[in-house]
Design an enzyme around this catalytic site. Structure first.
Site: not given
Ligand code: AMP
Ligand code: MG
Length: 492
Positions: A98, A100, A132-133, A183, A190, A259, A269
Protein backbone atom coordinates in the site's frame (compact mmCIF):
# COMPACT_ATOMS: atom_id res chain seq x y z
CA UNK A 1 8.92 39.37 -4.99
CA UNK A 2 8.05 38.90 -1.33
CA UNK A 3 4.85 40.77 -1.74
CA UNK A 4 3.73 38.19 -4.30
CA UNK A 5 4.91 35.16 -2.34
CA UNK A 6 3.23 36.38 0.82
CA UNK A 7 0.01 37.50 -0.84
CA UNK A 8 -3.04 36.25 1.05
CA UNK A 9 -4.29 32.96 -0.43
CA UNK A 10 -7.63 34.49 -1.33
CA UNK A 11 -5.87 36.89 -3.72
CA UNK A 12 -4.45 34.00 -5.79
CA UNK A 13 -7.05 31.52 -6.95
CA UNK A 14 -5.76 27.96 -6.51
CA UNK A 15 -6.69 24.99 -8.68
CA UNK A 16 -10.03 23.18 -8.63
CA UNK A 17 -9.85 19.56 -7.46
CA UNK A 18 -11.64 16.33 -8.21
CA UNK A 19 -10.91 12.69 -7.14
CA UNK A 20 -12.43 9.84 -9.10
CA UNK A 21 -10.40 7.21 -7.23
CA UNK A 22 -12.00 8.37 -3.96
CA UNK A 23 -15.39 7.47 -5.41
CA UNK A 24 -14.37 3.77 -5.44
CA UNK A 25 -15.10 3.60 -1.74
CA UNK A 26 -13.31 2.71 1.48
CA UNK A 27 -12.23 -0.82 0.46
CA UNK A 28 -9.68 0.80 -1.83
CA UNK A 29 -8.04 3.34 0.44
CA UNK A 30 -7.85 5.11 3.76
CA UNK A 31 -8.79 8.79 3.77
CA UNK A 32 -6.22 10.78 5.74
CA UNK A 33 -4.33 14.03 5.92
CA UNK A 34 -0.65 14.43 5.09
CA UNK A 35 1.61 15.10 8.11
CA UNK A 36 3.15 18.61 8.00
CA UNK A 37 6.90 19.20 7.80
CA UNK A 38 8.58 22.08 9.59
CA UNK A 39 9.59 25.23 7.63
CA UNK A 40 9.42 23.86 4.10
CA UNK A 41 11.35 25.38 1.20
CA UNK A 42 11.49 24.84 -2.54
CA UNK A 43 14.14 22.52 -3.97
CA UNK A 44 12.81 22.30 -7.51
CA UNK A 45 9.80 23.60 -9.34
CA UNK A 46 8.96 22.21 -12.78
CA UNK A 47 7.43 25.25 -14.41
CA UNK A 48 6.88 23.55 -17.77
CA UNK A 49 4.76 20.82 -16.16
CA UNK A 50 2.97 23.34 -13.95
CA UNK A 51 1.81 25.17 -17.07
CA UNK A 52 0.60 21.91 -18.59
CA UNK A 53 -1.37 21.24 -15.42
CA UNK A 54 -2.85 24.73 -15.51
CA UNK A 55 -1.03 25.78 -12.32
CA UNK A 56 -0.26 29.36 -13.15
CA UNK A 57 1.93 32.04 -11.64
CA UNK A 58 1.85 33.67 -9.23
CA UNK A 59 -0.01 30.81 -7.53
CA UNK A 60 2.54 28.07 -8.32
CA UNK A 61 5.37 29.93 -6.59
CA UNK A 62 3.19 31.14 -3.71
CA UNK A 63 3.48 30.18 -0.06
CA UNK A 64 0.14 28.43 -0.41
CA UNK A 65 1.49 26.21 -3.16
CA UNK A 66 4.62 25.45 -1.10
CA UNK A 67 2.49 24.45 1.89
CA UNK A 68 0.10 22.41 -0.24
CA UNK A 69 2.87 20.44 -1.99
CA UNK A 70 4.61 19.74 1.30
CA UNK A 71 1.40 18.41 2.81
CA UNK A 72 1.17 21.20 5.37
CA UNK A 73 -2.16 22.57 4.27
CA UNK A 74 -4.96 20.90 2.44
CA UNK A 75 -6.86 22.96 -0.09
CA UNK A 76 -10.64 23.13 -0.24
CA UNK A 77 -12.28 20.28 -2.09
CA UNK A 78 -9.38 17.86 -1.59
CA UNK A 79 -10.01 14.29 -0.45
CA UNK A 80 -6.50 13.06 0.36
CA UNK A 81 -6.06 9.30 0.63
CA UNK A 82 -3.56 6.43 0.73
CA UNK A 83 -4.50 3.44 -1.40
CA UNK A 84 -4.10 -0.21 -0.52
CA UNK A 85 -2.27 -2.67 -2.75
CA UNK A 86 -0.22 -5.84 -2.41
CA UNK A 87 2.47 -7.35 -4.60
CA UNK A 88 5.32 -9.69 -5.39
CA UNK A 89 8.68 -8.37 -4.25
CA UNK A 90 11.84 -9.99 -5.62
CA UNK A 91 9.79 -12.93 -6.86
CA UNK A 92 8.01 -13.62 -3.55
CA UNK A 93 4.42 -12.86 -2.55
CA UNK A 94 4.77 -10.01 -0.07
CA UNK A 95 1.12 -9.62 0.95
CA UNK A 96 -0.30 -6.22 1.74
CA UNK A 97 1.84 -3.18 1.00
CA UNK A 98 0.00 0.00 0.00
CA UNK A 99 0.88 3.68 -0.14
CA UNK A 100 3.19 3.73 2.87
CA UNK A 101 4.38 7.25 2.24
CA UNK A 102 2.42 8.45 -0.78
CA UNK A 103 -0.79 10.43 -0.43
CA UNK A 104 -3.08 11.10 -3.37
CA UNK A 105 -4.31 14.67 -3.06
CA UNK A 106 -6.77 14.50 -5.93
CA UNK A 107 -7.10 15.20 -9.63
CA UNK A 108 -6.61 18.33 -11.67
CA UNK A 109 -8.40 18.84 -14.94
CA UNK A 110 -5.83 19.60 -17.65
CA UNK A 111 -5.84 20.10 -21.39
CA UNK A 112 -4.62 16.50 -21.70
CA UNK A 113 -7.30 15.09 -19.38
CA UNK A 114 -7.43 14.58 -15.61
CA UNK A 115 -4.12 14.18 -13.78
CA UNK A 116 -3.74 12.73 -10.29
CA UNK A 117 -1.47 14.65 -7.93
CA UNK A 118 0.35 12.60 -5.35
CA UNK A 119 2.72 13.61 -2.56
CA UNK A 120 5.54 11.13 -1.87
CA UNK A 121 7.05 11.37 1.59
CA UNK A 122 4.07 13.12 3.18
CA UNK A 123 3.93 11.12 6.41
CA UNK A 124 2.69 7.90 7.96
CA UNK A 125 -0.28 6.01 6.55
CA UNK A 126 -1.94 2.77 7.69
CA UNK A 127 0.29 1.06 5.09
CA UNK A 128 3.64 2.38 6.35
CA UNK A 129 4.47 -0.94 8.07
CA UNK A 130 7.99 -0.46 9.52
CA UNK A 131 8.63 2.76 7.55
CA UNK A 132 8.45 6.35 8.72
CA UNK A 133 6.29 7.68 5.87
CA UNK A 134 9.08 9.99 4.76
CA UNK A 135 11.39 10.32 1.76
CA UNK A 136 14.88 11.83 1.92
CA UNK A 137 16.26 14.76 -0.08
CA UNK A 138 18.63 12.51 -2.07
CA UNK A 139 16.02 10.07 -3.39
CA UNK A 140 13.46 12.83 -3.95
CA UNK A 141 15.83 14.77 -6.21
CA UNK A 142 16.61 11.54 -8.08
CA UNK A 143 12.93 10.81 -8.68
CA UNK A 144 12.18 14.42 -9.68
CA UNK A 145 14.98 14.56 -12.25
CA UNK A 146 14.70 11.03 -13.60
CA UNK A 147 10.99 11.07 -14.23
CA UNK A 148 11.38 14.31 -16.18
CA UNK A 149 14.40 12.83 -18.00
CA UNK A 150 12.30 9.86 -19.06
CA UNK A 151 9.54 12.17 -20.24
CA UNK A 152 12.10 14.17 -22.19
CA UNK A 153 13.23 10.93 -23.84
CA UNK A 154 9.67 10.18 -24.89
CA UNK A 155 9.33 7.21 -22.51
CA UNK A 156 5.97 6.74 -20.74
CA UNK A 157 6.38 7.77 -17.11
CA UNK A 158 4.83 9.39 -14.10
CA UNK A 159 6.04 12.99 -13.92
CA UNK A 160 7.26 15.25 -11.16
CA UNK A 161 5.90 18.72 -10.49
CA UNK A 162 8.13 19.85 -7.64
CA UNK A 163 10.27 18.89 -4.68
CA UNK A 164 10.12 20.65 -1.34
CA UNK A 165 12.52 20.15 1.53
CA UNK A 166 12.60 20.59 5.27
CA UNK A 167 15.22 20.50 7.98
CA UNK A 168 13.24 17.64 9.61
CA UNK A 169 15.60 14.74 10.24
CA UNK A 170 15.04 11.31 8.71
CA UNK A 171 16.98 8.22 9.75
CA UNK A 172 18.33 5.98 7.01
CA UNK A 173 21.88 4.47 7.03
CA UNK A 174 22.74 7.93 8.31
CA UNK A 175 20.68 10.91 9.39
CA UNK A 176 19.32 12.79 6.38
CA UNK A 177 16.67 15.45 5.85
CA UNK A 178 13.11 15.05 4.62
CA UNK A 179 11.72 16.05 1.26
CA UNK A 180 8.43 15.62 -0.58
CA UNK A 181 8.12 14.95 -4.32
CA UNK A 182 4.85 15.90 -5.92
CA UNK A 183 4.25 13.55 -8.78
CA UNK A 184 1.52 13.27 -11.34
CA UNK A 185 0.01 10.67 -13.65
CA UNK A 186 -3.39 9.90 -15.12
CA UNK A 187 -3.48 7.12 -12.50
CA UNK A 188 -1.12 5.57 -9.95
CA UNK A 189 -2.89 2.20 -10.02
CA UNK A 190 -0.38 -0.67 -10.03
CA UNK A 191 -0.51 -4.39 -10.88
CA UNK A 192 -0.41 -4.83 -7.10
CA UNK A 193 -3.81 -3.18 -6.67
CA UNK A 194 -5.36 -6.04 -8.67
CA UNK A 195 -3.29 -8.67 -6.89
CA UNK A 196 -4.51 -7.31 -3.56
CA UNK A 197 -8.20 -7.91 -4.19
CA UNK A 198 -7.63 -11.15 -6.04
CA UNK A 199 -5.49 -12.75 -3.33
CA UNK A 200 -7.97 -11.67 -0.67
CA UNK A 201 -10.86 -13.21 -2.64
CA UNK A 202 -12.55 -9.80 -2.89
CA UNK A 203 -13.81 -10.44 -6.38
CA UNK A 204 -16.47 -7.72 -6.33
CA UNK A 205 -13.80 -5.13 -5.55
CA UNK A 206 -11.53 -6.67 -8.19
CA UNK A 207 -14.26 -6.16 -10.76
CA UNK A 208 -14.95 -2.59 -9.60
CA UNK A 209 -11.25 -1.80 -9.98
CA UNK A 210 -10.97 -3.41 -13.41
CA UNK A 211 -14.10 -1.59 -14.59
CA UNK A 212 -12.71 1.70 -13.26
CA UNK A 213 -9.48 1.21 -15.19
CA UNK A 214 -11.26 0.12 -18.37
CA UNK A 215 -13.83 2.91 -18.31
CA UNK A 216 -11.32 5.65 -17.56
CA UNK A 217 -8.16 4.51 -19.32
CA UNK A 218 -8.86 1.63 -21.73
CA UNK A 219 -12.33 2.38 -23.12
CA UNK A 220 -11.72 0.22 -26.22
CA UNK A 221 -11.64 -2.88 -23.97
CA UNK A 222 -15.25 -2.28 -22.92
CA UNK A 223 -16.55 -3.25 -26.36
CA UNK A 224 -14.26 -6.30 -26.70
CA UNK A 225 -15.79 -9.78 -26.46
CA UNK A 226 -13.82 -10.40 -23.23
CA UNK A 227 -13.19 -6.96 -21.65
CA UNK A 228 -10.86 -8.22 -18.88
CA UNK A 229 -8.75 -10.32 -21.24
CA UNK A 230 -8.63 -7.30 -23.55
CA UNK A 231 -7.43 -5.21 -20.61
CA UNK A 232 -4.66 -7.71 -19.86
CA UNK A 233 -3.62 -7.66 -23.49
CA UNK A 234 -3.63 -3.86 -23.66
CA UNK A 235 -1.54 -3.61 -20.47
CA UNK A 236 0.85 -6.27 -21.85
CA UNK A 237 1.31 -4.25 -25.01
CA UNK A 238 1.91 -0.98 -23.20
CA UNK A 239 4.34 -2.65 -20.80
CA UNK A 240 6.19 -4.24 -23.73
CA UNK A 241 6.52 -0.85 -25.43
CA UNK A 242 7.74 0.77 -22.23
CA UNK A 243 10.38 -1.87 -21.49
CA UNK A 244 11.59 -1.79 -25.10
CA UNK A 245 12.13 1.95 -24.66
CA UNK A 246 14.06 1.30 -21.41
CA UNK A 247 16.33 -1.23 -23.09
CA UNK A 248 17.01 1.02 -26.06
CA UNK A 249 18.04 3.97 -23.94
CA UNK A 250 19.97 1.86 -21.42
CA UNK A 251 17.66 2.43 -18.45
CA UNK A 252 17.70 0.02 -15.51
CA UNK A 253 14.69 0.35 -13.19
CA UNK A 254 16.19 -1.54 -10.28
CA UNK A 255 13.06 -2.71 -8.40
CA UNK A 256 10.58 -4.22 -10.84
CA UNK A 257 8.32 -5.63 -8.14
CA UNK A 258 4.68 -6.00 -9.17
CA UNK A 259 3.75 -3.13 -6.85
CA UNK A 260 6.07 -0.93 -8.92
CA UNK A 261 4.37 -1.74 -12.24
CA UNK A 262 1.86 0.79 -13.50
CA UNK A 263 -1.41 -0.47 -14.99
CA UNK A 264 -1.00 2.30 -17.57
CA UNK A 265 2.45 1.12 -18.68
CA UNK A 266 4.21 4.11 -17.13
CA UNK A 267 7.65 4.01 -15.57
CA UNK A 268 6.90 4.42 -11.87
CA UNK A 269 8.67 4.46 -8.48
CA UNK A 270 12.15 5.74 -9.16
CA UNK A 271 14.46 4.21 -6.57
CA UNK A 272 17.82 2.61 -7.33
CA UNK A 273 17.46 3.15 -11.11
CA UNK A 274 20.44 3.85 -13.35
CA UNK A 275 21.23 4.79 -16.91
CA UNK A 276 24.05 2.57 -18.14
CA UNK A 277 27.48 4.13 -18.33
CA UNK A 278 29.76 1.41 -19.79
CA UNK A 279 27.64 -1.16 -21.61
CA UNK A 280 27.29 -4.32 -19.54
CA UNK A 281 24.25 -6.46 -20.36
CA UNK A 282 24.19 -8.00 -16.88
CA UNK A 283 24.52 -4.69 -15.06
CA UNK A 284 22.78 -4.61 -11.64
CA UNK A 285 21.99 -1.08 -10.52
CA UNK A 286 20.34 -1.91 -7.19
CA UNK A 287 22.91 -2.57 -4.48
CA UNK A 288 20.25 -4.53 -2.52
CA UNK A 289 19.59 -6.87 -5.50
CA UNK A 290 22.23 -9.44 -4.62
CA UNK A 291 20.87 -12.08 -7.03
CA UNK A 292 20.68 -9.72 -10.01
CA UNK A 293 16.98 -10.43 -10.50
CA UNK A 294 16.53 -6.95 -11.93
CA UNK A 295 19.70 -6.74 -14.01
CA UNK A 296 19.46 -4.72 -17.24
CA UNK A 297 19.19 -7.75 -19.52
CA UNK A 298 16.60 -9.45 -17.29
CA UNK A 299 14.10 -6.57 -17.44
CA UNK A 300 12.15 -7.81 -20.49
CA UNK A 301 11.56 -11.25 -18.92
CA UNK A 302 10.75 -9.78 -15.52
CA UNK A 303 8.13 -7.52 -17.08
CA UNK A 304 6.56 -10.63 -18.61
CA UNK A 305 6.72 -12.43 -15.24
CA UNK A 306 4.97 -9.45 -13.66
CA UNK A 307 2.29 -9.45 -16.36
CA UNK A 308 1.78 -13.13 -15.60
CA UNK A 309 1.05 -12.15 -11.97
CA UNK A 310 -1.43 -9.57 -13.23
CA UNK A 311 -3.04 -12.21 -15.45
CA UNK A 312 -3.29 -14.55 -12.47
CA UNK A 313 -4.93 -11.78 -10.44
CA UNK A 314 -7.48 -11.10 -13.20
CA UNK A 315 -8.44 -14.78 -13.64
CA UNK A 316 -11.54 -14.56 -11.41
CA UNK A 317 -12.96 -12.12 -13.98
CA UNK A 318 -12.39 -14.46 -16.92
CA UNK A 319 -14.19 -17.59 -18.06
CA UNK A 320 -11.05 -19.60 -18.75
CA UNK A 321 -7.35 -19.50 -18.08
CA UNK A 322 -6.78 -19.76 -21.82
CA UNK A 323 -8.08 -16.19 -22.22
CA UNK A 324 -5.38 -14.83 -19.92
CA UNK A 325 -2.66 -16.88 -21.59
CA UNK A 326 -3.73 -15.70 -25.04
CA UNK A 327 -3.75 -12.08 -23.86
CA UNK A 328 -0.24 -12.41 -22.45
CA UNK A 329 1.06 -13.83 -25.74
CA UNK A 330 0.92 -10.34 -27.23
CA UNK A 331 3.95 -9.37 -25.14
CA UNK A 332 6.07 -11.86 -27.07
CA UNK A 333 5.43 -10.13 -30.36
CA UNK A 334 5.09 -6.51 -29.27
CA UNK A 335 8.29 -6.41 -27.21
CA UNK A 336 10.72 -7.64 -29.90
CA UNK A 337 9.02 -5.53 -32.55
CA UNK A 338 9.17 -2.42 -30.40
CA UNK A 339 12.78 -3.04 -29.45
CA UNK A 340 13.85 -3.68 -33.03
CA UNK A 341 12.05 -0.52 -34.12
CA UNK A 342 13.84 1.50 -31.46
CA UNK A 343 17.21 -0.02 -32.33
CA UNK A 344 16.70 0.60 -36.02
CA UNK A 345 15.96 4.25 -35.27
CA UNK A 346 19.14 4.42 -33.15
CA UNK A 347 21.04 3.19 -36.22
CA UNK A 348 19.32 5.79 -38.39
CA UNK A 349 17.46 3.23 -40.50
CA UNK A 350 14.05 4.54 -41.50
CA UNK A 351 12.86 1.18 -42.85
CA UNK A 352 13.37 -2.49 -42.04
CA UNK A 353 15.49 -5.07 -43.85
CA UNK A 354 16.05 -8.69 -42.78
CA UNK A 355 19.78 -8.14 -42.17
CA UNK A 356 19.11 -5.43 -39.55
CA UNK A 357 18.83 -8.02 -36.79
CA UNK A 358 22.40 -9.19 -37.32
CA UNK A 359 23.64 -5.60 -37.48
CA UNK A 360 21.97 -4.83 -34.14
CA UNK A 361 23.21 -8.01 -32.46
CA UNK A 362 26.67 -7.39 -33.84
CA UNK A 363 27.03 -3.94 -32.33
CA UNK A 364 25.70 -5.09 -28.96
CA UNK A 365 28.36 -7.80 -28.83
CA UNK A 366 31.09 -5.25 -29.53
CA UNK A 367 29.72 -2.74 -27.02
CA UNK A 368 29.66 -5.45 -24.34
CA UNK A 369 33.09 -6.87 -25.19
CA UNK A 370 34.79 -3.47 -24.84
CA UNK A 371 32.43 -2.03 -22.20
CA UNK A 372 31.88 1.01 -24.38
CA UNK A 373 29.99 3.98 -22.94
CA UNK A 374 26.45 3.31 -24.11
CA UNK A 375 25.02 6.81 -24.60
CA UNK A 376 28.20 8.36 -25.97
CA UNK A 377 28.53 5.58 -28.53
CA UNK A 378 25.06 6.12 -29.93
CA UNK A 379 25.30 9.89 -29.98
CA UNK A 380 28.66 9.75 -31.78
CA UNK A 381 27.38 7.17 -34.25
CA UNK A 382 25.08 9.92 -35.53
CA UNK A 383 28.16 11.47 -37.15
CA UNK A 384 29.17 8.23 -38.89
CA UNK A 385 30.12 8.61 -42.55
CA UNK A 386 30.52 5.49 -44.74
CA UNK A 387 34.08 5.15 -46.01
CA UNK A 388 35.55 7.75 -43.61
CA UNK A 389 37.80 7.11 -40.60
CA UNK A 390 35.03 7.75 -38.09
CA UNK A 391 37.58 8.20 -35.29
CA UNK A 392 35.20 9.68 -32.68
CA UNK A 393 33.19 6.48 -32.63
CA UNK A 394 35.97 4.03 -33.64
CA UNK A 395 38.21 5.24 -30.81
CA UNK A 396 35.63 4.14 -28.27
CA UNK A 397 36.56 0.51 -29.01
CA UNK A 398 39.63 -1.38 -27.87
CA UNK A 399 39.26 -3.89 -30.66
CA UNK A 400 39.31 -1.66 -33.75
CA UNK A 401 39.44 -4.59 -36.20
CA UNK A 402 36.12 -5.93 -35.03
CA UNK A 403 34.65 -2.45 -35.11
CA UNK A 404 35.92 -1.88 -38.65
CA UNK A 405 34.27 -5.11 -39.80
CA UNK A 406 30.97 -3.97 -38.27
CA UNK A 407 31.38 -0.47 -39.74
CA UNK A 408 31.76 -2.00 -43.19
CA UNK A 409 28.53 -3.93 -42.74
CA UNK A 410 26.82 -0.75 -41.47
CA UNK A 411 28.15 1.29 -44.40
CA UNK A 412 26.68 -1.19 -46.86
CA UNK A 413 23.36 -1.07 -45.08
CA UNK A 414 23.38 2.73 -45.28
CA UNK A 415 23.82 2.80 -49.06
CA UNK A 416 20.10 3.23 -49.90
CA UNK A 417 19.48 5.54 -46.91
CA UNK A 418 19.30 9.31 -47.36
CA UNK A 419 22.10 10.86 -45.32
CA UNK A 420 20.09 13.85 -44.04
CA UNK A 421 17.18 11.66 -43.04
CA UNK A 422 19.46 9.30 -41.14
CA UNK A 423 21.32 12.08 -39.31
CA UNK A 424 18.06 13.70 -38.31
CA UNK A 425 16.55 10.43 -37.08
CA UNK A 426 19.64 9.61 -35.02
CA UNK A 427 19.80 13.05 -33.41
CA UNK A 428 16.18 12.66 -32.35
CA UNK A 429 16.69 9.11 -31.09
CA UNK A 430 20.10 9.06 -29.38
CA UNK A 431 20.12 11.53 -26.49
CA UNK A 432 23.10 13.74 -25.74
CA UNK A 433 22.08 14.13 -22.09
CA UNK A 434 21.07 11.21 -19.88
CA UNK A 435 20.61 11.30 -16.13
CA UNK A 436 23.70 9.40 -15.09
CA UNK A 437 24.24 8.56 -11.44
CA UNK A 438 27.18 10.91 -11.01
CA UNK A 439 25.18 13.88 -12.33
CA UNK A 440 22.50 13.22 -9.76
CA UNK A 441 25.14 12.78 -7.08
CA UNK A 442 26.71 16.17 -7.84
CA UNK A 443 23.35 17.95 -7.74
CA UNK A 444 22.45 16.17 -4.50
CA UNK A 445 25.73 17.11 -2.80
CA UNK A 446 25.15 20.78 -3.65
CA UNK A 447 21.50 20.57 -2.59
CA UNK A 448 22.55 19.24 0.81
CA UNK A 449 24.43 22.56 1.15
CA UNK A 450 21.28 24.46 0.13
CA UNK A 451 22.44 25.13 -3.44
CA UNK A 452 19.62 23.94 -5.69
CA UNK A 453 20.92 25.47 -8.93
CA UNK A 454 22.32 22.10 -10.07
CA UNK A 455 18.87 20.53 -9.78
CA UNK A 456 17.42 23.23 -11.99
CA UNK A 457 20.23 23.06 -14.55
CA UNK A 458 19.81 19.30 -14.89
CA UNK A 459 16.04 19.59 -15.14
CA UNK A 460 16.34 21.94 -18.12
CA UNK A 461 18.95 19.75 -19.88
CA UNK A 462 17.09 16.50 -19.27
CA UNK A 463 13.77 17.88 -20.43
CA UNK A 464 15.39 18.50 -23.84
CA UNK A 465 17.99 15.69 -23.99
CA UNK A 466 18.34 15.57 -27.78
CA UNK A 467 19.33 19.23 -28.09
CA UNK A 468 22.94 20.42 -28.06
CA UNK A 469 22.83 22.96 -25.18
CA UNK A 470 26.11 24.73 -26.04
CA UNK A 471 28.34 25.32 -23.02
CA UNK A 472 26.84 22.41 -21.06
CA UNK A 473 28.94 19.64 -22.64
CA UNK A 474 30.41 18.53 -19.31
CA UNK A 475 27.00 17.09 -18.51
CA UNK A 476 27.26 14.92 -21.64
CA UNK A 477 30.76 13.60 -20.97
CA UNK A 478 32.15 10.30 -19.75
CA UNK A 479 31.42 9.52 -16.10
CA UNK A 480 34.30 10.24 -13.70
CA UNK A 481 36.12 7.26 -12.17
CA UNK A 482 34.31 7.72 -8.86
CA UNK A 483 30.96 7.08 -10.58
CA UNK A 484 31.50 3.31 -10.33
CA UNK A 485 31.74 3.59 -6.54
CA UNK A 486 28.27 5.14 -6.18
CA UNK A 487 26.06 2.59 -4.44
CA UNK A 488 22.33 3.05 -4.80
CA UNK A 489 20.17 0.74 -2.72
CA UNK A 490 16.44 0.47 -1.96
CA UNK A 491 16.99 2.89 0.96
CA UNK A 492 15.18 6.07 0.06
P1 AMP B 1 9.28 0.61 -2.78
O1 AMP B 1 10.30 -0.47 -2.72
O2 AMP B 1 9.83 1.99 -2.59
O3 AMP B 1 8.41 0.51 -3.99
O4 AMP B 1 8.32 0.43 -1.51
C1 AMP B 1 7.69 -0.79 -1.19
C2 AMP B 1 6.65 -0.56 -0.11
O5 AMP B 1 7.27 0.01 1.05
C3 AMP B 1 5.54 0.39 -0.48
O6 AMP B 1 4.38 -0.05 0.16
C4 AMP B 1 6.01 1.70 0.09
O7 AMP B 1 4.95 2.59 0.35
C5 AMP B 1 6.67 1.24 1.38
N1 AMP B 1 7.70 2.17 1.85
C6 AMP B 1 8.93 2.39 1.33
N2 AMP B 1 9.60 3.29 2.05
C7 AMP B 1 8.77 3.69 3.06
C8 AMP B 1 8.87 4.60 4.15
N3 AMP B 1 9.97 5.31 4.37
N4 AMP B 1 7.80 4.73 4.96
C9 AMP B 1 6.69 4.01 4.77
N5 AMP B 1 6.52 3.12 3.78
C10 AMP B 1 7.55 2.97 2.93
MG1 MG C 1 6.88 1.25 -4.74
Amino acid sequence: MNAVINAPPAAIPGPAWNNRFAALGPDFFTALQPTPLQTPYWIGRNEALARELGLLEPWFSSQESLELFTGNKVAQGLQPLASVYSGHQFGQWAGQLGDGRAILLGELQTGAGPREIQLKGAGLTPYSRMGDGRAVLRSSIREYLCSEAMHGLGIPTTRALCVTGSSAKVRREEIETAAVVTRTAPSFIRFGHFEHFSYNDQHDQLKILADFVIDNFYPACRVAAQPYAALLQAVSERTATMVAAWQAVGFCHGVMNTDNMSILGLTIDYGPFQFLDAFDPGHICNHSDTQGRYAYNKQPNIAYWNLFCLGQALLPLMDAQAQALAALESYKTVFPQALEGRMRAKLGLPDALPEDKALIEGIFQLLAADKVDYSIFWRRLGGFAPGAGNEPVRDLFLDRTDFDAWALQYSERLEPVDHGLRADLMLKTNPKYVFRNHLGEQAIRAAKLQDFSGVDTLLKLLQAPFEEHPGQETFAGFPPDWATSIEISCSS
